[in-house]
Structure formats: C-alpha cells, structure tokens
Design an enzyme around this catalytic site. Structure first.
Site, mmCIF file in Angstrom:
data_model
loop_
_atom_site.group_PDB
_atom_site.id
_atom_site.type_symbol
_atom_site.label_atom_id
_atom_site.label_comp_id
_atom_site.label_asym_id
_atom_site.label_seq_id
_atom_site.Cartn_x
_atom_site.Cartn_y
_atom_site.Cartn_z
ATOM 1 N N GLN A 189 -16.116 7.203 5.138
ATOM 2 C CA GLN A 189 -14.843 6.887 4.503
ATOM 3 C C GLN A 189 -14.243 5.648 5.140
ATOM 4 O O GLN A 189 -14.358 5.447 6.352
ATOM 5 C CB GLN A 189 -13.844 8.044 4.663
ATOM 6 C CG GLN A 189 -12.500 7.797 3.975
ATOM 7 C CD GLN A 189 -11.530 8.952 4.163
ATOM 8 O OE1 GLN A 189 -10.710 8.942 5.066
ATOM 9 N NE2 GLN A 189 -11.624 9.954 3.300
ATOM 10 N N SER A 235 -6.467 6.995 2.474
ATOM 11 C CA SER A 235 -7.893 6.900 2.182
ATOM 12 C C SER A 235 -8.118 5.874 1.076
ATOM 13 O O SER A 235 -7.394 5.862 0.081
ATOM 14 C CB SER A 235 -8.436 8.257 1.735
ATOM 15 O OG SER A 235 -8.235 9.239 2.731
ATOM 16 N N ASP A 295 -11.818 15.541 4.486
ATOM 17 C CA ASP A 295 -10.734 14.553 4.551
ATOM 18 C C ASP A 295 -9.654 14.938 5.557
ATOM 19 O O ASP A 295 -8.694 14.202 5.744
ATOM 20 C CB ASP A 295 -10.113 14.382 3.158
ATOM 21 C CG ASP A 295 -9.333 13.078 3.013
ATOM 22 O OD1 ASP A 295 -9.717 12.082 3.653
ATOM 23 O OD2 ASP A 295 -8.345 13.053 2.263
#
Length: 314
Positions: A306, A256, A232
């Site tokens: 993502q 996110s 991330d």
C-alpha cells in the site's frame, strides 16, 4: 441483506442496547457481537443486476474506513463469480474520501470469464462520483510449484497484552479508529507506535498478531474480505514508526492512496495470523508499506502493498 442485519450494521449502538457487548481495557466494545455487526456490514444489498448497496456503521471516523470499502467491494465482485473460483489478487485505488452518513453503491463490471480465471472491476459511488475502484481476479484451484518465505520467530499471541490493555487511557488522546468498536483482536509484537514514538525514529517495521474477534461462518469469500479489512488497520504504522510519529498524538495527515493484495493459500480469518509489515521508502509526502500474513503454523497466506499520503506538520 435483511432489514435487521442492515440496522445492526449501521447502528452498533442500537444493537448493543439489545444484548450485552463486552468492552476491553480501554473501554471499547469488542468480541462476537462486534464481529457479527462487521459480518452484517459486508452482507451487501443487491439492488439491480451487478449493482449492490452497502452502509457504514453509525460509529465511524469522519470518512469511511478504507478496509471497509475494500471488503465490501470484494463482496460485490464475489457475488458475481462462481463459487468454485477463489480470489487470488486485488488492486485498488482510493479516489475520494467516503461519506459514512450515506450508503455506498457498488457497480460491478464482469470484465472476463475465462476457463481458469475470472476478472471483475468494481466502482464504489457516492453523491454521483466514484470514491474507490477495485480490480480483482478469481481462479479455479490448480496444482503447481509451491514455496514461500518463512515466518519470523515471534512470541505467541497469548503471551502478549491485548490491544485495549496496550492502549489504555491513550484511546481518548489518539481518537479516530482507537475509539471505535473492535471486530479484530490485535496483539502487538513490536512496541505499539503510540509508545515507540517517544523513542524517536527506529526500524520501520510493525508486527502484530490478528484474528477476527469471534467465530465466522464457513464462507471462504467472507474470510478473504475480513483479511482485506484487517490489512488496512496497521499497515501504514510501519511508515510512521520509522519517523517517530503517530496518528492523533502528532500532527499527521494521512490517507490510503492504493492497495494491492495477493492471496496465496487457504486460511481462516478467525484463527491467529501474524501481520509482518515494513516500509521500504517514504518520499514526496507518500509512504510505501508492504506486509506479509502468516498463519499460526507458519504458512504465508497473503501479501499486501500500500502507498499512503502522509503529511507531517512542523
């Protein structure tokens, strides 16, 4: 988790006062002491059957870092699974911003225990509301077909400047994660996005070498959780690079939305791996990013997808 471990995880400033912590070229702490505090952060406290509690470091952004809550949720799931089963996939949604000032409670649902696969669902709760949900699957080791994409040709990590050397004085201009202790060693192969933004939009791709900045115990689940944490850190950069903007130095609001990972082969998170990320699309104030992790010998070890909320003000 021991009280000392919880204190070290929650108070990195206090821990650093008890031992010498190295700083990088931008003045931020890094190295084994910082990595040890991340490991302590992932060592959740069991408070009831299938219920665990985690904390955030005192030096945190205004909301909990997504990689942290994903890693902690994966630890919670793994604590309820036999050790002969390894994580092979996870699918997660970020539901609400996490509050770093209070603990996070992780509730595990033992969804299925099959002969080959084990499935768990984890909900992270703060202030009585879910902030994150994770579904993850574990599998016994089996033999089968084997193929993979090839790793791109890139310079070796030792040939590249460190993250701190690249960032330098801009750390204070960017703010946010750039001003926090760094448990992961990052070496940019492509030009860092805070520099490339000056060139305007370009190919929506980001390549970095990464590794845990120190040595990790021989705990397979911990290495997987470290990779989930690292995944991330730079993934959405590939979206921003394509539009010539970056967090902190441009008016970009981001978060996110969801996160999926597939783990293909065994690896160690304290050895170098290449994170090759690209963005196939951005629309509707959302950006999609995909990433492949390659070990140094060229093996494809994991794949990530993502979608993030990305709003850019005029």
């Amino acid at each position: 988790m021991t009280r000392a471990a919880r204190d070290a995880a929650a108070d990195p400033a206090g821990a650093s006062s008890q031992s010498s912590v190295p700083v990088d070229a931008s003045g931020m702490p890094h190295g084994q002491p910082v990595l040890d505090r991340l490991v302590a952060l992932l060592d959740l406290e069991p408070i009831e059957e299938n219920i665990f509690r985690g904390v955030s470091p005192a030096e945190s952004p205004v909301r909990v870092f997504g990689g942290q809550v994903a890693g902690q949720a994966l630890v919670a799931a793994g604590r309820t699974v036999p050790s002969d089963r390894r994580v092979h996939s996870l699918h997660a949604y970020f539901l609400r911003p996490g509050d770093p000032s209070v603990p996070i409670v992780y509730e595990v649902d033992r969804t299925r225990d099959g002969r080959s696969f084990t499935t768990r669902r984890v909900v992270a709760v703060q202030h009585g509301k879910p902030i994150f949900s994770l579904s993850t699957s574990f599998q016994i080791e089996e033999e089968g077909m084997d193929h993979a994409e090839s790793m791109p040709e890139v310079p070796a990590p030792e040939e590249l400047p460190t993250y701190g050397e690249r960032l330098g004085a801009m750390a204070h201009e960017i703010g946010g994660m750039a001003n926090l202790p760094r448990p992961v060693d990052i070496r940019h192969v492509t030009e860092p996005p805070w520099l490339s933004r000056r060139q305007g939009p370009r190919d929506a791709r980001s390549r970095v070498w990464m590794r845990a900045d120190g040595e990790l115990p021989d705990d397979d689940l911990l290495h997987v959780c470290l990779l989930a944490y690292a995944s991330d850190l730079t993934l959405l950069d590939s979206v921003l690079i394509g539009h010539g903007v970056y967090w902190g130095v441009d008016k970009v609001q981001g978060a996110s939305l969801d996160h999926a990972m597939w783990f293909h082969r065994r690896f160690r998170a304290d050895e170098w791996f290449l994170y090759d990320c690209s963005s196939p699309s951005a629309s509707g104030a959302r950006g999609l990013a995909t990433g492949n992790f390659f070990s140094r010998d060229g093996s494809l070890i994991a794949t990530v997808v993502q979608e993030g909320l990305l709003r850019v003000a005029d």
